[in-house]
Design a protein around this motif. Structure first.
Motif, PDB file in Angstrom:
ATOM      1  N   ASN A 249     -16.642   4.844 -22.646  1.00 48.95           N
ATOM      2  CA  ASN A 249     -17.641   5.379 -21.712  1.00 48.95           C
ATOM      3  C   ASN A 249     -18.078   4.350 -20.674  1.00 48.95           C
ATOM      4  O   ASN A 249     -19.256   4.272 -20.319  1.00 48.95           O
ATOM      5  CB  ASN A 249     -18.854   5.934 -22.457  1.00 48.95           C
ATOM      6  CG  ASN A 249     -18.493   7.135 -23.290  1.00 48.95           C
ATOM      7  OD1 ASN A 249     -17.787   8.021 -22.819  1.00 48.95           O
ATOM      8  ND2 ASN A 249     -18.950   7.153 -24.519  1.00 48.95           N
ATOM      9  N   VAL A 250     -17.133   3.561 -20.204  1.00 44.29           N
ATOM     10  CA  VAL A 250     -17.398   2.556 -19.177  1.00 44.29           C
ATOM     11  C   VAL A 250     -16.958   3.122 -17.828  1.00 44.29           C
ATOM     12  O   VAL A 250     -15.865   3.657 -17.689  1.00 44.29           O
ATOM     13  CB  VAL A 250     -16.634   1.246 -19.479  1.00 44.29           C
ATOM     14  CG1 VAL A 250     -16.748   0.262 -18.331  1.00 44.29           C
ATOM     15  CG2 VAL A 250     -17.156   0.624 -20.767  1.00 44.29           C
ATOM     16  N   ILE A 251     -17.832   2.994 -16.845  1.00 47.52           N
ATOM     17  CA  ILE A 251     -17.529   3.456 -15.493  1.00 47.52           C
ATOM     18  C   ILE A 251     -16.813   2.336 -14.758  1.00 47.52           C
ATOM     19  O   ILE A 251     -17.322   1.215 -14.677  1.00 47.52           O
ATOM     20  CB  ILE A 251     -18.824   3.835 -14.752  1.00 47.52           C
ATOM     21  CG1 ILE A 251     -19.532   4.968 -15.499  1.00 47.52           C
ATOM     22  CG2 ILE A 251     -18.521   4.225 -13.306  1.00 47.52           C
ATOM     23  CD1 ILE A 251     -20.974   5.162 -15.072  1.00 47.52           C
ATOM     24  N   ARG A 252     -15.626   2.626 -14.244  1.00 46.07           N
ATOM     25  CA  ARG A 252     -14.883   1.615 -13.490  1.00 46.07           C
ATOM     26  C   ARG A 252     -15.319   1.652 -12.030  1.00 46.07           C
ATOM     27  O   ARG A 252     -15.517   2.713 -11.469  1.00 46.07           O
ATOM     28  CB  ARG A 252     -13.381   1.865 -13.598  1.00 46.07           C
ATOM     29  CG  ARG A 252     -12.863   1.751 -15.019  1.00 46.07           C
ATOM     30  CD  ARG A 252     -11.396   2.095 -15.159  1.00 46.07           C
ATOM     31  NE  ARG A 252     -11.069   3.333 -14.470  1.00 46.07           N
ATOM     32  CZ  ARG A 252     -10.087   3.447 -13.574  1.00 46.07           C
ATOM     33  NH1 ARG A 252      -9.332   2.431 -13.267  1.00 46.07           N
ATOM     34  NH2 ARG A 252      -9.869   4.601 -12.991  1.00 46.07           N
TER      35      ARG A 252
ATOM     36  N   ASP B 297     -17.451  -4.410 -28.385  1.00 45.16           N
ATOM     37  CA  ASP B 297     -17.324  -3.004 -28.735  1.00 45.16           C
ATOM     38  C   ASP B 297     -18.515  -2.162 -28.313  1.00 45.16           C
ATOM     39  O   ASP B 297     -18.417  -0.954 -28.232  1.00 45.16           O
ATOM     40  CB  ASP B 297     -17.123  -2.862 -30.245  1.00 45.16           C
ATOM     41  CG  ASP B 297     -15.762  -3.363 -30.670  1.00 45.16           C
ATOM     42  OD1 ASP B 297     -14.809  -3.215 -29.888  1.00 45.16           O
ATOM     43  OD2 ASP B 297     -15.646  -3.911 -31.767  1.00 45.16           O
ATOM     44  N   LYS B 298     -19.662  -2.777 -28.074  1.00 44.62           N
ATOM     45  CA  LYS B 298     -20.854  -2.013 -27.729  1.00 44.62           C
ATOM     46  C   LYS B 298     -21.181  -2.183 -26.253  1.00 44.62           C
ATOM     47  O   LYS B 298     -21.308  -3.296 -25.766  1.00 44.62           O
ATOM     48  CB  LYS B 298     -22.033  -2.473 -28.574  1.00 44.62           C
ATOM     49  CG  LYS B 298     -21.852  -2.221 -30.054  1.00 44.62           C
ATOM     50  CD  LYS B 298     -23.040  -2.714 -30.832  1.00 44.62           C
ATOM     51  CE  LYS B 298     -22.817  -2.505 -32.316  1.00 44.62           C
ATOM     52  NZ  LYS B 298     -23.921  -3.023 -33.101  1.00 44.62           N
ATOM     53  N   PHE B 299     -21.286  -1.070 -25.567  1.00 40.24           N
ATOM     54  CA  PHE B 299     -21.656  -1.082 -24.156  1.00 40.24           C
ATOM     55  C   PHE B 299     -22.851  -0.158 -23.991  1.00 40.24           C
ATOM     56  O   PHE B 299     -22.903   0.899 -24.620  1.00 40.24           O
ATOM     57  CB  PHE B 299     -20.505  -0.566 -23.282  1.00 40.24           C
ATOM     58  CG  PHE B 299     -19.300  -1.449 -23.297  1.00 40.24           C
ATOM     59  CD1 PHE B 299     -19.221  -2.550 -22.468  1.00 40.24           C
ATOM     60  CD2 PHE B 299     -18.237  -1.180 -24.146  1.00 40.24           C
ATOM     61  CE1 PHE B 299     -18.111  -3.363 -22.468  1.00 40.24           C
ATOM     62  CE2 PHE B 299     -17.121  -1.985 -24.161  1.00 40.24           C
ATOM     63  CZ  PHE B 299     -17.058  -3.084 -23.318  1.00 40.24           C
ATOM     64  N   PRO B 300     -23.796  -0.523 -23.145  1.00 42.12           N
ATOM     65  CA  PRO B 300     -24.891   0.416 -22.889  1.00 42.12           C
ATOM     66  C   PRO B 300     -24.355   1.657 -22.194  1.00 42.12           C
ATOM     67  O   PRO B 300     -23.347   1.601 -21.493  1.00 42.12           O
ATOM     68  CB  PRO B 300     -25.840  -0.370 -21.980  1.00 42.12           C
ATOM     69  CG  PRO B 300     -25.061  -1.527 -21.475  1.00 42.12           C
ATOM     70  CD  PRO B 300     -23.913  -1.752 -22.393  1.00 42.12           C
ATOM     71  N   LYS B 301     -25.027   2.758 -22.386  1.00 41.94           N
ATOM     72  CA  LYS B 301     -24.613   4.010 -21.756  1.00 41.94           C
ATOM     73  C   LYS B 301     -24.593   3.822 -20.239  1.00 41.94           C
ATOM     74  O   LYS B 301     -25.517   3.278 -19.652  1.00 41.94           O
ATOM     75  CB  LYS B 301     -25.587   5.122 -22.125  1.00 41.94           C
ATOM     76  CG  LYS B 301     -25.165   6.467 -21.616  1.00 41.94           C
ATOM     77  CD  LYS B 301     -26.077   7.555 -22.093  1.00 41.94           C
ATOM     78  CE  LYS B 301     -25.575   8.882 -21.564  1.00 41.94           C
ATOM     79  NZ  LYS B 301     -26.308   9.989 -22.135  1.00 41.94           N
ATOM     80  N   GLY B 302     -23.512   4.222 -19.616  1.00 44.77           N
ATOM     81  CA  GLY B 302     -23.389   4.099 -18.170  1.00 44.77           C
ATOM     82  C   GLY B 302     -23.014   2.708 -17.695  1.00 44.77           C
ATOM     83  O   GLY B 302     -23.181   2.393 -16.519  1.00 44.77           O
ATOM     84  N   ALA B 303     -22.499   1.859 -18.597  1.00 43.40           N
ATOM     85  CA  ALA B 303     -22.087   0.511 -18.198  1.00 43.40           C
ATOM     86  C   ALA B 303     -21.030   0.607 -17.101  1.00 43.40           C
ATOM     87  O   ALA B 303     -20.147   1.462 -17.136  1.00 43.40           O
ATOM     88  CB  ALA B 303     -21.537  -0.254 -19.395  1.00 43.40           C
ATOM     89  N   ILE B 304     -21.147  -0.267 -16.110  1.00 37.99           N
ATOM     90  CA  ILE B 304     -20.214  -0.278 -14.984  1.00 37.99           C
ATOM     91  C   ILE B 304     -19.395  -1.549 -15.041  1.00 37.99           C
ATOM     92  O   ILE B 304     -19.941  -2.644 -15.210  1.00 37.99           O
ATOM     93  CB  ILE B 304     -20.972  -0.195 -13.647  1.00 37.99           C
ATOM     94  CG1 ILE B 304     -21.747   1.121 -13.567  1.00 37.99           C
ATOM     95  CG2 ILE B 304     -20.008  -0.322 -12.466  1.00 37.99           C
ATOM     96  CD1 ILE B 304     -22.669   1.220 -12.362  1.00 37.99           C
TER      97      ILE B 304
END
Length: 106
Positions: free
Chosen positions: A31-34, A2-9
């Protein structure tokens, strides 16, 4: 997870799982960048493919014991990422770890 760092790709292929509207919405909400290779251009994601190859060959493939749980996989990946960024030296970075290389360049 559930936790992703900001700007995770999230690098992925263009398979049906990763191109669905549902997958897009989940990634957007978290807020995950694909990131996908262009059609017929798998080299676009070559850096992450190299990382995945190293991760598997340096952790999972050398273990003779079967993986018993998702938590073991998560711990192994998190430990390897820490190792990769802070300890593992790369020839192309002048025999420095990625973190040490960035520090030297700034």
């Amino acid at each position: 997870m559930d936790k992703f760092p900001k700007g995770a790709i999230l690098p992925s292929e263009q398979g049906s799982t990763y191109t669905t509207k549902e997958f897009f919405e989940v990634a957007r909400k978290k807020n995950v960048i694909r990131s996908m290779s262009r059609m017929g251009t798998p080299s676009d994601n070559a850096p992450i493919e190299l990382f995945h190859s190293s991760l598997k060959s340096e952790t999972f493939y050398i273990n003779k014991e079967p993986i018993g749980s998702n938590n073991i996989v998560i711990d192994s990946v998190e430990n390897y990422i820490t190792f990769w960024n802070n300890k593992r030296v790369l020839t192309k970075l002048g025999h420095l770890s990625p973190v040490d290389y960035r520090k030297k360049m700034t």
